[in-house]
Design an enzyme around this catalytic site. Structure first.
Site, mmCIF file in Angstrom:
data_model
loop_
_atom_site.group_PDB
_atom_site.id
_atom_site.type_symbol
_atom_site.label_atom_id
_atom_site.label_comp_id
_atom_site.label_asym_id
_atom_site.label_seq_id
_atom_site.Cartn_x
_atom_site.Cartn_y
_atom_site.Cartn_z
ATOM 1 N N LYS A 53 0.850 -1.198 0.000
ATOM 2 C CA LYS A 53 0.000 0.000 0.000
ATOM 3 C C LYS A 53 0.881 1.242 0.000
ATOM 4 O O LYS A 53 1.975 1.229 0.593
ATOM 5 C CB LYS A 53 -0.883 -0.064 1.249
ATOM 6 C CG LYS A 53 -1.958 1.000 1.369
ATOM 7 C CD LYS A 53 -2.825 0.702 2.611
ATOM 8 C CE LYS A 53 -3.940 1.718 2.798
ATOM 9 N NZ LYS A 53 -4.817 1.358 3.949
ATOM 10 N N SER A 128 -9.711 1.095 3.072
ATOM 11 C CA SER A 128 -8.925 1.995 2.260
ATOM 12 C C SER A 128 -7.828 1.322 1.445
ATOM 13 O O SER A 128 -7.252 1.937 0.546
ATOM 14 C CB SER A 128 -8.277 3.053 3.161
ATOM 15 O OG SER A 128 -7.362 2.444 4.053
ATOM 16 N N SER A 152 -9.678 -1.624 7.048
ATOM 17 C CA SER A 152 -9.151 -1.335 5.712
ATOM 18 C C SER A 152 -8.444 -2.474 5.006
ATOM 19 O O SER A 152 -8.121 -2.350 3.829
ATOM 20 C CB SER A 152 -8.214 -0.139 5.767
ATOM 21 O OG SER A 152 -8.964 1.038 5.748
HETATM 22 N N1 GLN Z 1 -12.975 2.792 6.732
HETATM 23 C C1 GLN Z 1 -12.417 3.107 8.019
HETATM 24 C C2 GLN Z 1 -12.133 4.574 8.099
HETATM 25 O O1 GLN Z 1 -12.483 5.255 7.210
HETATM 26 C C3 GLN Z 1 -11.185 2.299 8.259
HETATM 27 C C4 GLN Z 1 -9.994 2.846 7.605
HETATM 28 C C5 GLN Z 1 -8.778 2.017 7.870
HETATM 29 O O2 GLN Z 1 -8.861 0.921 8.412
HETATM 30 N N2 GLN Z 1 -7.635 2.578 7.517
HETATM 31 O O3 GLN Z 1 -11.582 5.060 9.031
#
Ligand code: GLN
Length: 452
Positions: A53, A128, A152
């Protein structure tokens, strides 16, 4: 015809062209991998193509976090987890698209544009870490790293039909991972089967002196043992907690429960009285941490800077307003608000209490069972653009992944077949702290014998 490792790496740019529409990748690092390919690599990841990532530092490559703020920034060092992949013989060929600074559930909030779901390009891949999930699902790479702060890794794994593990908090060093919410962030693994997920996990897990929150607890090996897998006690959330979940996801969930019972695994209902407050607590605590962590991106030390501002204050303001996208700005404002004088007790301190209560819920649950089974997401992947104007409904996508992040326990999404719409369904296995080996045992049993 089997391709040599060199040929496979050489094939990455063409493969990327073929799947350009999916926009899973920010930087092609295959030339760098080729350059380092003197002798045949050795180690548990030898011969594997990997993606990471774009919030993981890898010396000499651009690390953007999909933010204009970091435009032009080249990493000067390598994250510990990435270093361990390389030391184990892995080839890092791509850096993958993501929601800006890992804030989001759809990989739409990227300054490089959205990533698309390979099962249907009109749909989101989840986020994400959507780019890593897509790169693994399309077989561009054999495995990939993402980061999971509240889901994410697990949610995009579910949306793309692959395995996605969030290890125990502190199990994998965060050194070199760009921080979002430091008391939640964990580097996680995407793979197409349990064995690969566990191999990559074993490679990156373990203590690192460069991250004081990384655990010294020894990493337990994983050797599949069906007998052991069948002796695991499985716990289920109360039905009320799962209300609103898509009926087709519930069907697979119920079918898996039936399968596990048929294999002789004890299955019990457990109480989770506080998880319903998980989303609220998560969005208070993580935005608070993010508002502090992102203060460093001020246009002075890293990346993009707005020029020709009369004074420092307007330089900061201009650079940050211009560099951060709307979701990141929303989180910084929310986080600053919940920490501000007069509101701190009401929001931040209260959310800390909820976090502790959720940790207690898990502790109590794991005194009775070994693995908790839940859906990973309440819905199938949604249409690109359908939720970006409605942050609350986007946040609810994390309803089943956030509680584990608040508690810090390990959790993995596993693919369990498709719905009538041919879209993948993921279910989530959660274990006690440092119980990743139990997750892999059960995952392998399900992978081997639960038919899709
Ligand atoms: N979707 C969650 C958020 O927006 C988790 C994001 C993540 O795990 N980085 O915070």
């Amino acid at each position: 015809m089997t391709l040599s490792l060199r040929e496979r790496i050489q094939g990455v740019p063409a493969a990327l062209q073929d799947q350009a529409e999916l926009n899973a990748v920010i930087t092609d690092t295959s030339a760098q991998a080729l350059g380092g390919l003197d002798a045949a690599p050795e180690g548990p990841l030898a011969g594997l193509l990997l993606g990471i990532k774009d919030n993981l530092n890898f010396a000499g490559t651009a690390t953007s976090c999909a933010s204009r703020t970091l435009e032009g920034y080249i990493s000067t060092y390598t994250a510990t987890a990435v270093r361990r992949l390389l030391d184990a013989g892995g080839q890092i060929v791509v850096k993958t698209n993501m929601d800006e600074f890992a804030m989001g559930s759809s990989t739409e909030y990227s300054c490089f544009g959205p990533t698309r779901n390979p099962h249907d390009p009109e749909l989101v891949p989840g986020g994400s870490s959507g780019g890593s999930a897509v790169a693994v699902a399309t077989e561009l790479v054999d495995a990939a790293l993402g980061s999971d702060t509240g889901g994410s890794v697990r949610q995009p794994a579910a949306f793309c039909g692959i395995f996605g593990l969030k290890p125990t908090y502190g199990r994998v060093s965060r050194f070199g991972l760009v921080a979002f919410a430091s008391s939640f962030d964990q580097i996680g693994v995407f793979a197409r089967n349990t064995a690969m997920a566990s191999t990559v996990y074993q490679t990156i897990a373990g203590h690192d002196a460069a991250d004081s929150t990384s655990s010294t607890e020894p990493v337990k090996p994983f050797d599949y043992d069906e007998h052991l897998a069948r002796s695991l006690k499985v716990g289920l959330f109360p039905d009320a907690e799962l209300a609103g979940t898509d009926p087709q996801i519930m069907d697979r969930y119920n079918a898996l429960i039936k399968f596990l019972k048929g294999k002789g695994l004890p299955v019990a209902q457990i109480e989770m009285p506080h998880t319903r407050h998980g989303i609220a607590a998560y969005y208070v605590l993580t935005t608070a941490e993010a508002s502090s962590n992102l203060a460093r991106f001020d246009g002075i030390r890293y990346g993009r800077r707005l020029q020709e501002k009369p004074d420092l204050e307007s330089l900061y303001r201009g650079t940050r307003s211009d560099g951060f996208g709307p979701e990141v700005q929303r989180r910084i404002m929310l986080g600053t608000y919940v920490l501000s004088a007069g509101y701190m007790d009401k929001y931040y301190i209260q959310a800390q209490r909820v976090r502790r209560s959720i940790q207690e819920d898990y502790k109590a649950a794991f005194s009775e069972v070994d693995i908790l089974l839940t859906p990973t997401t309440p819905t199938f992947p949604f249409l690109i653009g359908s939720q970006t104007d409605d942050p609350m409904s986007m946040y609810l996508s994390d309803i089943f992944t956030v509680p584990m992040s608040l508690a810090g326990v390990p959790s993995m999404s596993i693919p369990v077949g498709n719905g009538n719409n041919n879209l993948p369904i993921g279910l989530q296995l959660t274990a006690n702290y440092f119980g990743e080996d139990a997750i892999f045992q059960l995952s392998q049993l399900i992978e081997n014998q639960f038919s899709a």
